[in-house]
Enzyme design. Structure first.
Site, PDB file in Angstrom:
ATOM      1  N   GLY A  79       5.123   3.889  10.070  1.00 45.33           N
ATOM      2  CA  GLY A  79       4.177   5.007   9.956  1.00 45.33           C
ATOM      3  C   GLY A  79       4.301   5.319  11.396  1.00 45.33           C
ATOM      4  N   SER A  80       2.911   6.020  11.806  1.00 43.59           N
ATOM      5  CA  SER A  80       2.847   6.693  12.906  1.00 43.59           C
ATOM      6  C   SER A  80       2.492   5.648  14.069  1.00 43.59           C
ATOM      7  CB  SER A  80       1.923   7.814  13.024  1.00 43.59           C
ATOM      8  OG  SER A  80       0.573   7.118  12.766  1.00 43.59           O
TER       9      SER A  80
ATOM     10  N   GLU B  79       5.641  13.107  18.998  1.00 46.82           N
ATOM     11  CA  GLU B  79       6.425  13.478  17.552  1.00 46.82           C
ATOM     12  C   GLU B  79       5.829  14.456  16.863  1.00 46.82           C
ATOM     13  OE1 GLU B  79       6.153  10.210  14.721  1.00 46.82           O
ATOM     14  OE2 GLU B  79       8.308  10.442  14.507  1.00 46.82           O
TER      15      GLU B  79
ATOM     16  N   GLN C 291      -0.040  18.415   7.993  1.00 45.84           N
ATOM     17  CA  GLN C 291       1.154  18.011   8.757  1.00 45.84           C
ATOM     18  C   GLN C 291       1.791  19.440   9.398  1.00 45.84           C
ATOM     19  OE1 GLN C 291       2.212  15.217   9.760  1.00 45.84           O
ATOM     20  NE2 GLN C 291       2.229  13.630   8.533  1.00 45.84           N
TER      21      GLN C 291
ATOM     22  N   GLU D 140       7.199  -0.295  12.561  1.00 43.89           N
ATOM     23  CA  GLU D 140       8.454   0.678  12.635  1.00 43.89           C
ATOM     24  C   GLU D 140       7.738   1.832  12.806  1.00 43.89           C
ATOM     25  OE1 GLU D 140      11.516  -0.119  12.392  1.00 43.89           O
ATOM     26  OE2 GLU D 140      11.346  -2.065  12.051  1.00 43.89           O
TER      27      GLU D 140
ATOM     28  N   GLY E 272      -0.003   2.354  14.201  1.00 41.26           N
ATOM     29  CA  GLY E 272       0.729   1.226  14.382  1.00 41.26           C
ATOM     30  C   GLY E 272       0.036   0.480  15.473  1.00 41.26           C
TER      31      GLY E 272
ATOM     32  N   CYS F 227      11.886   9.424  11.175  1.00 40.91           N
ATOM     33  CA  CYS F 227      11.436   8.772  12.550  1.00 40.91           C
ATOM     34  C   CYS F 227      12.723   8.768  13.454  1.00 40.91           C
ATOM     35  CB  CYS F 227      11.007   7.473  12.258  1.00 40.91           C
ATOM     36  SG  CYS F 227      12.538   6.423  11.468  1.00 40.91           S
TER      37      CYS F 227
ATOM     38  N   LYS G 252       0.689  -1.095  -0.035  1.00 40.48           N
ATOM     39  CA  LYS G 252      -0.175   0.102  -0.060  1.00 40.48           C
ATOM     40  C   LYS G 252       0.902   1.124  -0.041  1.00 40.48           C
ATOM     41  CE  LYS G 252      -2.706   3.256   2.215  1.00 40.48           C
ATOM     42  NZ  LYS G 252      -1.889   4.356   1.798  1.00 40.48           N
TER      43      LYS G 252
HETATM   44  P1  NAD Z   1       0.419   7.402   9.253  1.00 44.97           P
HETATM   45  O1  NAD Z   1       0.389   6.459  10.293  1.00 44.97           O
HETATM   46  O2  NAD Z   1      -0.641   8.437   9.037  1.00 44.97           O
HETATM   47  O3  NAD Z   1       0.495   6.827   7.794  1.00 44.97           O
HETATM   48  C1  NAD Z   1       1.433   5.640   7.269  1.00 44.97           C
HETATM   49  C2  NAD Z   1       0.995   4.825   6.279  1.00 44.97           C
HETATM   50  O4  NAD Z   1      -0.003   4.164   6.782  1.00 44.97           O
HETATM   51  C3  NAD Z   1       0.176   5.597   5.123  1.00 44.97           C
HETATM   52  O5  NAD Z   1       0.438   4.711   4.024  1.00 44.97           O
HETATM   53  C4  NAD Z   1      -1.292   5.456   5.453  1.00 44.97           C
HETATM   54  O6  NAD Z   1      -2.318   5.794   4.259  1.00 44.97           O
HETATM   55  C5  NAD Z   1      -1.332   4.368   6.234  1.00 44.97           C
HETATM   56  N1  NAD Z   1      -2.600   4.235   7.007  1.00 44.97           N
HETATM   57  C6  NAD Z   1      -3.213   5.053   7.793  1.00 44.97           C
HETATM   58  N2  NAD Z   1      -4.183   4.681   8.462  1.00 44.97           N
HETATM   59  C7  NAD Z   1      -4.190   3.326   8.320  1.00 44.97           C
HETATM   60  C8  NAD Z   1      -5.110   2.271   8.903  1.00 44.97           C
HETATM   61  N3  NAD Z   1      -5.966   2.546   9.487  1.00 44.97           N
HETATM   62  N4  NAD Z   1      -4.943   1.088   8.394  1.00 44.97           N
HETATM   63  C9  NAD Z   1      -3.747   0.914   7.360  1.00 44.97           C
HETATM   64  N5  NAD Z   1      -2.921   1.869   7.177  1.00 44.97           N
HETATM   65  C10 NAD Z   1      -3.212   3.005   7.451  1.00 44.97           C
HETATM   66  O7  NAD Z   1       2.038   8.104   9.339  1.00 44.97           O
HETATM   67  P2  NAD Z   1       2.473   9.375   8.482  1.00 44.97           P
HETATM   68  O8  NAD Z   1       2.085  10.344   9.289  1.00 44.97           O
HETATM   69  O9  NAD Z   1       2.074   9.281   7.007  1.00 44.97           O
HETATM   70  O10 NAD Z   1       4.065   8.962   8.491  1.00 44.97           O
HETATM   71  C11 NAD Z   1       5.152   9.412   9.582  1.00 44.97           C
HETATM   72  C12 NAD Z   1       5.382   8.634  10.653  1.00 44.97           C
HETATM   73  O11 NAD Z   1       5.795   7.339  10.207  1.00 44.97           O
HETATM   74  C13 NAD Z   1       5.990   9.211  11.648  1.00 44.97           C
HETATM   75  O12 NAD Z   1       5.529   8.732  13.074  1.00 44.97           O
HETATM   76  C14 NAD Z   1       7.347   8.502  11.382  1.00 44.97           C
HETATM   77  O13 NAD Z   1       8.194   8.716  12.603  1.00 44.97           O
HETATM   78  C15 NAD Z   1       7.019   7.253  11.070  1.00 44.97           C
HETATM   79  N6  NAD Z   1       8.149   6.462  10.241  1.00 44.97           N
HETATM   80  C16 NAD Z   1       8.802   5.429  11.054  1.00 44.97           C
HETATM   81  C17 NAD Z   1      10.101   5.052  10.546  1.00 44.97           C
HETATM   82  C18 NAD Z   1      10.697   3.741  10.974  1.00 44.97           C
HETATM   83  O14 NAD Z   1      11.418   3.159  10.483  1.00 44.97           O
HETATM   84  N7  NAD Z   1      10.339   3.456  12.567  1.00 44.97           N
HETATM   85  C19 NAD Z   1      10.145   5.160   9.252  1.00 44.97           C
HETATM   86  C20 NAD Z   1       9.643   6.320   8.485  1.00 44.97           C
HETATM   87  C21 NAD Z   1       8.484   6.918   9.156  1.00 44.97           C
END
Ligand code: NAD
Length: 485
Positions: free
Chosen positions: A227-228, A382, A328, A249, A232, A283, A174
């Site tokens: 993601g966030s 964050e 954001q 992650e 997560g 992140c 996705k």
């Molecule tokens: P987000 O959680 O809003 O979205 C990330 C992804 O998840 C997107 O593709 C989004 O469409 C999808 N998503 C959102 N809701 C969902 C759901 N209910 N079910 C399934 N998928 C869903 O995060 P963001 O704000 O877009 O990204 C930034 C975050 O990612 C920050 O918290 C950052 O620290 C983290 N991040 C972590 C790492 C790591 O390796 N630890 C690396 C990069 C980014």
């Protein structure tokens, strides 16, 4: 007319079944870049069905040959570096040079996993019984559901797709809604290189409409999510209920400690890189700068000068670009304004950039803030933007306590000339990564990255550790009967 960006399902580029699209705009100037397939449950189901059919055939390809194909995909990516970087730069607003570096990182990661096709080691070991032989072998999980964030889109795509594929899984990826074309392009290159149809499917859409059905589907055997922490947590709960394998992650609120014996100029250089590069959308970004009181004023003044000298814009030579979208940006500005009301002092930045070159762009100036309460929201959540918070501490022990006083635990760094302080810090800081005299930076392809607390669920990617996520270990025993020889 803006270009259409499609899904990749069973080797074909397809629109969403409903025909619906959403708009992807440039973070640099707000112009419309693409109309993107707005996928929902039926599209996700189609992608999963294609992946399920294709998986046994892909698993039957010997891992060494899978690795050869992944190498060829890396070669093709290398040949098309400029094109991929152009897409990454357009979608994210980062400079072409930075985007080119990111493509290089994605290729390096791909080559590492391509090489794993020649290893994928199990163990041979002893048995408690006579004439019994024990070993472990790695087998694919099945269909891997991969969900990524937009901050480093080609690296994030590669980070998950390559290890999933080398292990013999088929993939439904996705794409992040803010960077749809990067994952689309990766899939295009993979298919042009000869990856069989259905082995890598890419679905475009919003999290709840397109990501959630992927997580909830019974035919998806493993979920890997970047993601966030909020998303997560939901994914972890859902996978927990389904007893589905999951790697999370997540976010960070990463500390960098500056001791009284540190080289302050070096520390400032690394704080700027750690806190502001990629507009703080990492992140691993350093958002908490913890400074011994005896050098606090000097460090603070140097940092403010350095932050104010940074160049913000989308071009090579700029230090960082816009943040990914208006939502954001508003989040960050709201947090800063709340902190100001609570008594924080904004020493640099703290506002949206508004010169003519920034019109309609999601630009925020490099921001340095002091006098924030360590227990306030801005200290504990964050922000994912170019914002550094300064804290004053008495000594090493206070610095250590403050570094560990966070719900997150991803990366941490200390600047010191003392071996004792450096060693103690790396051992006692409660994070997945600890760094001495550099920045809060992420992982190399062969190193396991991940964190504690709200930063993840204990899994580690990439490195060979990611193979444990994307494969199942099977114990195999042979019993031999010598009297039958
Ligand atoms: P987000 O959680 O809003 O979205 C990330 C992804 O998840 C997107 O593709 C989004 O469409 C999808 N998503 C959102 N809701 C969902 C759901 N209910 N079910 C399934 N998928 C869903 O995060 P963001 O704000 O877009 O990204 C930034 C975050 O990612 C920050 O918290 C950052 O620290 C983290 N991040 C972590 C790492 C790591 O390796 N630890 C690396 C990069 C980014």
């Amino acid at each position: 007319m803006a270009r259409d960006i499609f899904n990749w399902i069973d080797g074909q580029q397809v629109s969403a079944a409903s025909g619906e699209t959403f708009n992807k705009s440039s973070p640099h100037d707000g112009s419309l870049l693409y109309q993107v397939a707005r996928s929902k449950v039926s599209d996700v189901e189609a992608a999963i069905a294609a992946a399920k059919v294709a998986q046994p055939g892909w698993a039957a390809v010997p891992p060494v040959q899978r690795g050869h194909l992944l190498h060829q995909i890396c070669n093709a990516m290398e040949a098309q570096t400029a094109k991929i970087a152009d897409i990454v730069a357009k979608e994210t607003g980062k400079s072409p040079a930075e985007a080119t570096g990111e493509v290089g990182g994605a290729i390096a990661l791909g080559r590492f996993y391509a090489g794993e096709g020649q290893r994928l080691y199990g163990r041979t070991t002893t048995s408690g019984a006579a004439n019994k032989y024990a070993m472990t072998v790695r087998q694919p999980c099945g269909v891997a559901g991969l969900i990524i964030a937009a901050n480093t889109p080609i690296a994030n795509t590669a980070w998950k797709a390559f290890p999933a594929l080398i292990c013999g899984n088929s993939v439904v990826l996705k794409a992040a809604e803010d960077t749809p074309a990067t994952s689309w392009k990766f899939s295009k290159i993979a298919h042009e290189t000869g990856l069989p149809a259905g082995v890598l499917n890419v679905i475009q859409g919003y999290g709840k409409e397109c990501g959630a059905p992927l997580v909830e589907h019974n035919d998806v055997d493993v979920i890997s999510f970047t993601g966030s922490s909020a998303t997560g947590r939901w994914i972890g709960e859902t996978c927990g209920r389904m007893l589905k394998k999951v790697s999370l992650e997540l976010g960070g609120k990463n500390p960098l400690v500056v001791c009284d014996d540190a080289d302050l100029d070096l520390a400032v250089k690394w704080i700027c890189l750690s806190a502001f590069s990629n507009a703080g959308q990492r992140c691993a970004a350093n958002s908490r700068v913890i400074v011994f009181e005896s050098v606090y004023n000097e460090l603070r003044d140097k940092l403010v000068v350095a932050a104010e000298a940074l160049k913000v814009g989308p071009n090579d030579g700029d230090d960082f670009g816009p943040v990914i979208n208006e939502r954001q940006l508003k989040n960050m500005l709201d947090s800063i304004s709340r902190a100001r009301k609570e008594g924080a002092d904004i020493l640099a930045g703290g506002r949206q950039l508004d010169g003519p070159q920034y019109a309609k762009g999601c630009y925020i100036s490099p921001t340095v803030i002091e006098n924030v309460d360590p227990n306030s929201a801005i200290s504990r959540t964050e922000l994912f933007g170019p914002i550094a918070l300064l804290y004053k501490v008495e000594d090493f022990h206070a610095a250590m306590t403050m570094a560990n006083d966070s719900p997150y635990g991803l990366t941490a760094c200390i600047h010191t000339a003392s071996f004792d302080r450096a060693y103690e810090f790396t051992q006692k800081v409660n994070t997945g990564v600890a760094v001495v005299n550099a920045g809060t930076y992420g992982s190399e392809p062969h190193m396991p990255f991940g964190g504690t607390g709200l930063s993840g669920n204990g899994s580690r990617e990439p490195g060979t550790e990611a193979l444990d996520i994307y494969s199942e270990l099977k114990d195999v025993y042979f019993q031999v009967y010598p009297d039958r020889l």
